[in-house]
Scaffold this motif. Structure first.
Motif, PDB file in Angstrom:
ATOM      1  N   ARG A 195      -8.839 -15.887   3.964  1.00 25.24           N
ATOM      2  CA  ARG A 195      -9.144 -15.854   2.528  1.00 25.24           C
ATOM      3  C   ARG A 195      -7.865 -15.999   1.705  1.00 25.24           C
ATOM      4  O   ARG A 195      -7.820 -16.719   0.703  1.00 25.24           O
ATOM      5  CB  ARG A 195      -9.846 -14.549   2.159  1.00 25.24           C
ATOM      6  CG  ARG A 195     -11.353 -14.553   2.432  1.00 25.24           C
ATOM      7  CD  ARG A 195     -12.055 -13.426   1.667  1.00 25.24           C
ATOM      8  NE  ARG A 195     -11.449 -12.117   1.897  1.00 25.24           N
ATOM      9  CZ  ARG A 195     -11.726 -11.323   2.944  1.00 25.24           C
ATOM     10  NH1 ARG A 195     -12.591 -11.715   3.861  1.00 25.24           N
ATOM     11  NH2 ARG A 195     -11.136 -10.144   3.074  1.00 25.24           N
ATOM     12  N   ARG A 196      -6.829 -15.295   2.135  1.00 23.20           N
ATOM     13  CA  ARG A 196      -5.564 -15.336   1.386  1.00 23.20           C
ATOM     14  C   ARG A 196      -4.906 -16.719   1.449  1.00 23.20           C
ATOM     15  O   ARG A 196      -4.319 -17.188   0.471  1.00 23.20           O
ATOM     16  CB  ARG A 196      -4.604 -14.265   1.932  1.00 23.20           C
ATOM     17  CG  ARG A 196      -5.105 -12.841   1.710  1.00 23.20           C
ATOM     18  CD  ARG A 196      -5.117 -12.484   0.230  1.00 23.20           C
ATOM     19  NE  ARG A 196      -5.523 -11.103   0.001  1.00 23.20           N
ATOM     20  CZ  ARG A 196      -5.290 -10.438  -1.135  1.00 23.20           C
ATOM     21  NH1 ARG A 196      -4.677 -11.036  -2.143  1.00 23.20           N
ATOM     22  NH2 ARG A 196      -5.698  -9.195  -1.271  1.00 23.20           N
ATOM     23  N   LEU A 197      -4.966 -17.351   2.608  1.00 26.31           N
ATOM     24  CA  LEU A 197      -4.379 -18.692   2.731  1.00 26.31           C
ATOM     25  C   LEU A 197      -5.192 -19.709   1.926  1.00 26.31           C
ATOM     26  O   LEU A 197      -4.626 -20.604   1.281  1.00 26.31           O
ATOM     27  CB  LEU A 197      -4.316 -19.115   4.202  1.00 26.31           C
ATOM     28  CG  LEU A 197      -3.337 -18.339   5.097  1.00 26.31           C
ATOM     29  CD1 LEU A 197      -3.495 -18.775   6.556  1.00 26.31           C
ATOM     30  CD2 LEU A 197      -1.892 -18.535   4.652  1.00 26.31           C
ATOM     31  N   ALA A 208      -4.224 -19.320  -1.557  1.00 30.93           N
ATOM     32  CA  ALA A 208      -2.879 -19.852  -1.788  1.00 30.93           C
ATOM     33  C   ALA A 208      -2.904 -21.372  -1.929  1.00 30.93           C
ATOM     34  O   ALA A 208      -2.193 -21.941  -2.752  1.00 30.93           O
ATOM     35  CB  ALA A 208      -1.943 -19.437  -0.657  1.00 30.93           C
ATOM     36  N   GLN A 209      -3.733 -22.028  -1.140  1.00 32.22           N
ATOM     37  CA  GLN A 209      -3.757 -23.493  -1.173  1.00 32.22           C
ATOM     38  C   GLN A 209      -4.421 -24.040  -2.422  1.00 32.22           C
ATOM     39  O   GLN A 209      -4.062 -25.118  -2.894  1.00 32.22           O
ATOM     40  CB  GLN A 209      -4.468 -24.038   0.072  1.00 32.22           C
ATOM     41  CG  GLN A 209      -3.566 -24.025   1.290  1.00 32.22           C
ATOM     42  CD  GLN A 209      -4.207 -24.620   2.519  1.00 32.22           C
ATOM     43  OE1 GLN A 209      -4.265 -23.955   3.546  1.00 32.22           O
ATOM     44  NE2 GLN A 209      -4.671 -25.854   2.455  1.00 32.22           N
ATOM     45  N   SER A 210      -5.382 -23.272  -2.976  1.00 26.39           N
ATOM     46  CA  SER A 210      -6.193 -23.844  -4.053  1.00 26.39           C
ATOM     47  C   SER A 210      -5.931 -23.230  -5.425  1.00 26.39           C
ATOM     48  O   SER A 210      -6.212 -23.867  -6.439  1.00 26.39           O
ATOM     49  CB  SER A 210      -7.681 -23.708  -3.712  1.00 26.39           C
ATOM     50  OG  SER A 210      -7.994 -22.335  -3.510  1.00 26.39           O
ATOM     51  N   ALA A 211      -5.410 -22.013  -5.479  1.00 23.46           N
ATOM     52  CA  ALA A 211      -5.293 -21.343  -6.778  1.00 23.46           C
ATOM     53  C   ALA A 211      -3.889 -21.492  -7.359  1.00 23.46           C
ATOM     54  O   ALA A 211      -2.981 -22.034  -6.726  1.00 23.46           O
ATOM     55  CB  ALA A 211      -5.654 -19.863  -6.641  1.00 23.46           C
ATOM     56  N   ALA A 256       3.756 -12.502  -1.292  1.00 28.09           N
ATOM     57  CA  ALA A 256       4.961 -13.277  -0.933  1.00 28.09           C
ATOM     58  C   ALA A 256       4.597 -14.389   0.048  1.00 28.09           C
ATOM     59  O   ALA A 256       5.022 -15.542  -0.105  1.00 28.09           O
ATOM     60  CB  ALA A 256       6.018 -12.359  -0.334  1.00 28.09           C
ATOM     61  N   LEU A 257       3.800 -14.052   1.056  1.00 34.53           N
ATOM     62  CA  LEU A 257       3.390 -15.080   2.022  1.00 34.53           C
ATOM     63  C   LEU A 257       2.525 -16.128   1.326  1.00 34.53           C
ATOM     64  O   LEU A 257       2.678 -17.334   1.568  1.00 34.53           O
ATOM     65  CB  LEU A 257       2.636 -14.435   3.187  1.00 34.53           C
ATOM     66  CG  LEU A 257       2.331 -15.353   4.373  1.00 34.53           C
ATOM     67  CD1 LEU A 257       2.344 -14.574   5.688  1.00 34.53           C
ATOM     68  CD2 LEU A 257       0.996 -16.073   4.224  1.00 34.53           C
TER      69      LEU A 257
END
Ligand code: MG
Length: 469
Positions: free
Chosen positions: A207-209, A212-215, A229-230
Motif C-alpha cells: 500500500r505504501r509503495l 508513493a508511486q501515484s501520489a 522516508a522510504l
C-alpha cells in the motif's frame, strides 16, 4: 543468485550513490525547494556543510562499510561490536548533525553492540525515525548471495539504535532491493522482497509503495519517519525523468531533494538504490570530485569499500582496489604520450604516464591502485570490452569528455590514459573530438598503435546512432 555483467560497477555505486544523495540534499535540509530552484551540490544548509560534504547518513553508512569491507559477518558478535565501535568513534568526532534517536543511544556509550541494542530498546516516545534506514546500504552489499543473512544483518544493525518494527522492515526491504539491484541491474527487489515475505508486512508496504508511486509527496511529507522516508525515496525513483538510462540517477536524486524535509536523508536512501541499479559510472564526475566527509574519505574510498564489501573483503586478481600500484603484467604500459589532434593541452597515453608528474590532471580509464597521484586525478569506469560490459557507455564517454573540457577551460594540461592506450583512450579522445567539433578519425591517425574495440569506437565516434549523445 547469480551476478549479472556489470555487477562490480553497480557494487561500487552503492556507497557512492548514498554519498551523492546525502551531499546533494545537505544544502536543502528542512526546506522545500520550488520547481524552478536549481538543485546543486552547493553545501550550506542549516549545518553549513562544505560543497560535496556528506553528513551523518553517509558517515554512519561508512561505519558499517569499514567492517563489511574486511569480510566480517555483521551478524557475528565481533562484526556487530565493530559496527557499534565505529558508531561511537563517529559520535566522538562531534558531528554537526545527528538524529535524535541516535543521539540518545550513542550518548550512553555502553561499549558493545548488545548493550547498545538494549539502550535503544529503552528509548521512549516515537522510535520510528529514518536513522537506521539511511545507513543500511552496506548491508545489502555485504550479503549479495545470502538473502536470509541480509535480512538478519539488516535487523541487527538497525536495532543498534532503532527499536521499531517498521524501521526494521524498511531496512530489510531496502537492503534486499539494493542487493538485487547490484546483482541484476533492476529495481525489481523492492516489490520482490514483499513477494518473499508475504503476509501483513507485504500488505502494509505494498500500500505504501503504491501510494508513493501515484501520489504527491505531500501525502508522505513527515519523512523524518522511516515509512515516509522510504516512500519519498521510492516516489523520486519512480517519478523522475530519464527512466531507463544512466541520467536517471541524478534526476531521481534531484527529485528526492525537491520533495523537501529531511532532504539529505531521503536522497541518501534513494541514492543507495540508484547507485546499486546504475553503478558508480552513473555518478557524474562533477559530483564525485566534490564528495568528502567523515572519516576523512573521498569518492574513491567509497568505491574501494563498496567493492571490497561485495567481494567479501578480497581484492581481485590484480590486487585491486587495495594494492598501492597495479602491475599489468604482459601489457605495454610505457608508451610515450602523444598530443590530442584537436587540443595540444591534452595528451593520450598508457598507464605508466600517470605517475610521471608531467600533467596537471590525469583522467584514468582503467583500474588504478590505491596510491594517490600527484596530479588532480579523475577516474572513469570503462571496461575494455563492448556494450554488454559498459551499460552506461555513452553517459561515461560524455562525462569524461565534459570533464576534460572543464579542466582545459581552467588551463590545465590533461593526460588521458588506460593500460596500453589502445582502446579506451582513443575512444574517449574521439568523443572529446566530437565535443570540440573535430573529426574523430584524426585520433586514429595521431595514435597509430590504437586498436579500439569496435563497439566502443562506433559509439564514441558517433557512427552508432542508437546511442544518443
Ligand atoms: Mg544527514
Amino acid at each position: 543468485m547469480t551476478r549479472q555483467p556489470g555487477w562490480a560497477d553497480r557494487a561500487a555505486g552503492v556507497l557512492l550513490g548514498t554519498a551523492a544523495g546525502d551531499a546533494l540534499g545537505a544544502g536543502y535540509e528542512f526546506s522545500y525547494p520550488g520547481p524552478d530552484l536549481p538543485i546543486g551540490m552547493i553545501g550550506g544548509g542549516p549545518f553549513d556543510w562544505a560543497p560535496g560534504e556528506w553528513t551523518d547518513d553517509t558517515a554512519m553508512t561508512l561505519a558499517v562499510a569499514r567492517v563489511t569491507a574486511t569480510g566480517a559477518d555483521l551478524t557475528s558478535t565481533a562484526g556487530l561490536d565493530a559496527v557499534a565501535a565505529g558508531f561511537g568513534e563517529w559520535f566522538d568526532s562531534h558531528p554537526k548533525d545527528i538524529g535524535n534517536q541516535t543521539r540518545q543511544v550513542l550518548g550512553v556509550r555502553d561499549g558493545n553492540a548488545a548493550a547498545m541494542t538494549r539502550t535503544a530498546q529503552q528509548v521512549t516516545g516515537r522510535k520510528g525515525g529514518n536513522g537506521s534506514l539511511m545507513r543500511t546500504a552496506a548491508v545489502g552489499l555485504a550479503y549479495l548471495d545470502d538473502g536470509p543473512g541480509c535480512a538478519r544483518a539488516a535487523q541487527m544493525v538497525g536495532a543498534l539504535t532503532h527499536d521499531d518494527e517498521r524501521a526494521v522492515q524498511a531496512c530489510q526491504l531496502w537492503s534486499h532491493a539494493i542487493g538485487q539491484a547490484v546483482r541484476t541491474g533492476t529495481f525489481s527487489g523492492v516489490r520482490g522482497y514483499l513477494d518473499l515475505v508475504g503476509g501483513p508486512v507485504a500488505d502494509f508496504w505494498t500500500r505504501r509503495l503504491d501510494e508513493a508511486q501515484s501520489a504527491d509527496p505531500q501525502s508522505f511529507s513527515k519523512n523524518g519517519w522511516v515509512v515516509h522516508a522510504l516512500q519519498t525515496a521510492w516516489w523520486a525513483i519512480t517519478n523522475a525523468g530519464e527512466q531507463g538510462n544512466a541520467r536517471h540517477l541524478a534526476a531521481a536524486l534531484e527529485l528526492a531533494v525537491r520533495a523537501g524535509g529531511d532532504t539529505d536523508t531521503t536522497a541518501a536512501i534513494a541514492g543507495a538504490l540508484l547507485g546499486a541499479r546504475w553503478g558508480a559510472s552513473a555518478v557524474p564526475a562533477a559530483w564525485r570530485r566534490l564528495l568528502h566527509g567523515w572519516p576523512g574519505m573521498s569518492a574513491r574510498d567509497l568505491v574501494r569499500l563498496g567493492l571490497l564489501t561485495a567481494r567479501g573483503g578480497r581484492d581481485d586478481q590484480l590486487g585491486w582496489p587495495s594494492a598501492p600500484r597495479l602491475r599489468y603484467e604482459g601489457c605495454d604500459t610505457g608508451r610515450e604520450p602523444v598530443r590530442h589532434p584537436h587540443d595540444d593541452g591534452v595528451w593520450l597515453g598508457g598507464y605508466d604516464a600517470a605517475f610521471g608528474g608531467d600533467f596537471d590532471a590525469v583522467v584514468s580509464l582503467c583500474r588504478m591502485g590505491a596510491e594517490p597521484l600527484v596530479a588532480d586525478h579523475i577516474e572513469f569506469w570503462l571496461v575494455d570490452d563492448g556494450w554488454a560490459a559498459n551499460p552506461n557507455l555513452s553517459f561515461v564517454l560524455n562525462d569524461a569528455a565534459r570533464t576534460i573540457r572543464e579542466l582545459r577551460a581552467r588551463g590545465r594540461t590533461v593526460l588521458v590514459h588506460s593500460v596500453e592506450g589502445r582502446s579506451r583512450t582513443p575512444s574517449v579522445a574521439a568523443r572529446y573530438s566530437r565535443h570540440l567539433g573535430g573529426d574523430p578519425r584524426d585520433v586514429l591517425a595521431a595514435m597509430p598503435w590504437a586498436d579500439p574495440n569496435p563497439q566502443l569506437w562506433s559509439v564514441a565516434s558517433g557512427q552508432d546512432r542508437r546511442y544518443a549523445d
